[in-house]
Design an enzyme around this catalytic site. Structure first.
Site, short mmCIF file in Angstrom:
data_model
loop_
_atom_site.label_atom_id
_atom_site.label_comp_id
_atom_site.label_asym_id
_atom_site.label_seq_id
_atom_site.Cartn_x
_atom_site.Cartn_y
_atom_site.Cartn_z
N ASP A 99 -0.21 66.55 -9.69
CA ASP A 99 -0.57 67.91 -9.30
C ASP A 99 0.65 68.80 -9.05
O ASP A 99 1.32 68.67 -8.03
CB ASP A 99 -1.43 67.83 -8.03
CG ASP A 99 -1.93 69.19 -7.60
OD1 ASP A 99 -1.96 70.11 -8.43
OD2 ASP A 99 -2.29 69.35 -6.42
N ASP A 333 -0.54 75.02 -12.74
CA ASP A 333 -1.15 74.00 -11.89
C ASP A 333 -1.80 72.90 -12.72
O ASP A 333 -2.86 73.11 -13.30
CB ASP A 333 -2.17 74.68 -10.97
CG ASP A 333 -2.73 73.75 -9.93
OD1 ASP A 333 -2.38 72.55 -9.93
OD2 ASP A 333 -3.53 74.20 -9.10
#
Ligand SMILES: *[C@@H]1O[C@H](CO)[C@@H](O)[C@H](O)[C@H]1NC(C)=O
Ligand SMILES: *[C@@H]1O[C@H](CO)[C@@H](O)[C@H](O)[C@H]1NC(C)=O
Ligand SMILES: *[C@@H]1O[C@H](CO)[C@@H](O)[C@H](O)[C@H]1NC(C)=O
Length: 457
Positions: A99, A333
């Site tokens: 992430d 992201d």
């Protein structure tokens, strides 16, 4: 799982690169799709894992979690990429979501001693007491000041064992809390050697709640590997030793068999190393990474304009900008599936795309998507092409499968959503990033990307 030719390429170049100082870490990136339920439908869990920014007015939005039935067999399911981490002494293998939208590395933890098999399925959680090198930080340790702490915080300076408590929140309302700790991790380097990293800091999570990090939607993962810009992220901690750069290629997981790709941390420390060979031969484009002092986790990039089929849309450039309060801007992201764009830009894009797709609407609307169409009898629909002009003048032109997804048999939907006011920033999600090699160069503060780099990485 490692394609042989890749392995060969890496071995030979790594030997040429010689010294151990030139080594970097190479972690396979995995993608898992959810198991179909007995009714032959699977849930499409669209993750929103970006770390919650501490802002004056934050609402916890659930909007990113969309559940819609997907016909099984079309494995267009969940959108997360995983890496394996071997933590502890002796090592325990854990599967973590990769992430770039958060900093903390955390794993689901258990304080169980001795024989834990009646409490936990083997390998389902990190057994902290089974690792001889595990230790929580003391709540007065300077390391503890790097993590968000719960309020009230029962920290007692004089007590010998007063662990550092953390509480970490994600933008969809998911949360993890526990003890901020350290332990040894054993990683594979580019030459296939093992590299031991002592004192990897991570959250030992005892309480894990919310849709993106628990239950079936987490897809069997044991935690999250935060790769953000902050000091506690995996990329920051390992960058000190292996080079302050990382790259990945998120492969199109609808391909069969699923291709293997890697998360690479470090840069080998100079010219002639394999990775710079990759970036050279892949003709990388670059855009500056922008900093937002109010949100030090995120990798921001600048969007200047958007085109649909080469026609520039009339979008006020201020729509994309980062303001002095730290609002706005666009974040890369890997932990969020869909792409979220500012409402005014989204509306223009949606209109332009709708005008160019002349296919019938499905009988029923698909929850969470504003534009879907029925492709029955049109096996290769001609879909409009989006392109983004970025800061520095480079152009990011993803293929249509990065922003149109199959939500049902013969139904395709536009996989872009409006970023509401409460969200405050735009997100380029992992679906939009598929098939590109991305290189986050933290020292040069720039993001490299290439459509031709995945075969090489
Ligand atoms: C651990 O506990 C399980 C279930 O209680 C039992 O089946 C197993 O034999 C035990 N293992 C050891 C090594 O004691
Ligand atoms: C902190 O710990 C010390 C030693 O265990 C104890 O005497 C003291 O009462 C504790 N203070 C608080 C505020 O709990
Ligand atoms: C898509 O179109 C076909 C052919 O017109 C129709 O049979 C089918 O029911 C439609 N599917 C949906 C979900 O609307």
């Amino acid at each position: 799982m490692v394609p042989l030719f890749l392995f060969f390429l890496l071995l030979s170049t790594a030997q040429a690169a010689a010294t151990a100082a030139n080594e970097y870490l190479k972690l396979p990136l995995l993608h898992k799709t959810p198991r179909p339920s007995p009714t032959q439908t699977i849930l499409l869990d669209v993750y929103r894992l970006s770390h919650l920014r501490h802002r004056h007015h934050h609402h916890q939005s659930q909007k990113g979690i969309i559940k819609s039935p997907v016909v099984s067999g079309a494995p267009s399911g969940s959108g997360q990429y995983f890496v394996e981490l071997r933590l502890g002494s002796p090592p325990q293998t854990l599967l973590l979501v990769a992430d770039t939208g958060s900093d903390l590395l955390w794993v689901s933890c258990s304080a169980c001693r001795g024989n834990c098999s009646s409490f936990h399925a083997p390998g389902s959680t990190f057994l902290a007491r089974h690792s001889s090198s595990f230790a929580p930080y003391h709540c007065y340790d300077t390391m503890c000041s790097l993590v968000p702490q719960p309020d009230p915080n029962p920290c007692n300076r004089t007590r010998l064992h007063s662990p550092c408590r953390y509480q970490y929140l994600y933008s969809d309302g998911s949360a993890t809390s526990g003890f901020f700790s350290k332990d040894t991790t054993t990683l594979k380097t580019s030459s296939g050697k093992e590299a031991k990293v002592e004192k990897l800091s991570f959250g030992c999570g005892f309480r894990i709640t919310g849709p993106s990090v628990s239950g079936s939607s987490f897809n069997g993962a044991h935690g999250v590997m935060g790769l953000g810009r902050g000091p506690i992220s995996f990329a920051s901690q390992l960058g000190r030793r292996f080079g302050n750069k990382f790259s990945y290629c998120l492969m199109d997981y609808t391909l069969s068999p699923p291709p293997t790709s890697y998360l690479i941390i470090g840069d080998g420390g100079g010219d002639g190393d394999e990775q710079s060979a990759i970036s050279k031969s892949s003709k990388m484009s670059f855009t500056p990474l922008l900093a937002n002092p109010l949100s030090p986790t995120f990798y921001y990039i600048g969007i200047k304009s958007v085109k649909v089929n080469k026609a520039k849309l009339r979008i006020d450039p201020s729509v994309w900008s980062l303001d002095e309060l730290g609002n706005g801007g666009t974040v890369m992201d890997s932990g969020t599936t869909l792409t979220f764009l500012p409402e005014p830009a989204y509306v223009k894009i949606l209109t332009a795309i709708k005008r160019r797709v002349r296919l019938p609407s499905p009988a029923e609307s698909t929850p969470g998507f504003d534009f879907c169409f029925n492709v029955t009898g049109t096996p290769r629909p001609k879909l409009p092409r989006l392109s983004f002009e970025l800061g520095g003048g480079s152009v990011f032109e993803p293929p249509p499968r990065n922003y149109f997804i199959d939500t049902e048999e013969d139904i395709m939907c536009l996989a872009i959503q409006p970023a509401g006011r409460e969200m405050g920033f735009s997100v380029i999600g992992n679906l939009m990033q598929q098939g590109f090699l991305f290189e986050f160069d933290r020292d040069k503060s720039r993001l490299g990307f290439s459509r031709h780099g995945c075969a090489l990485s």
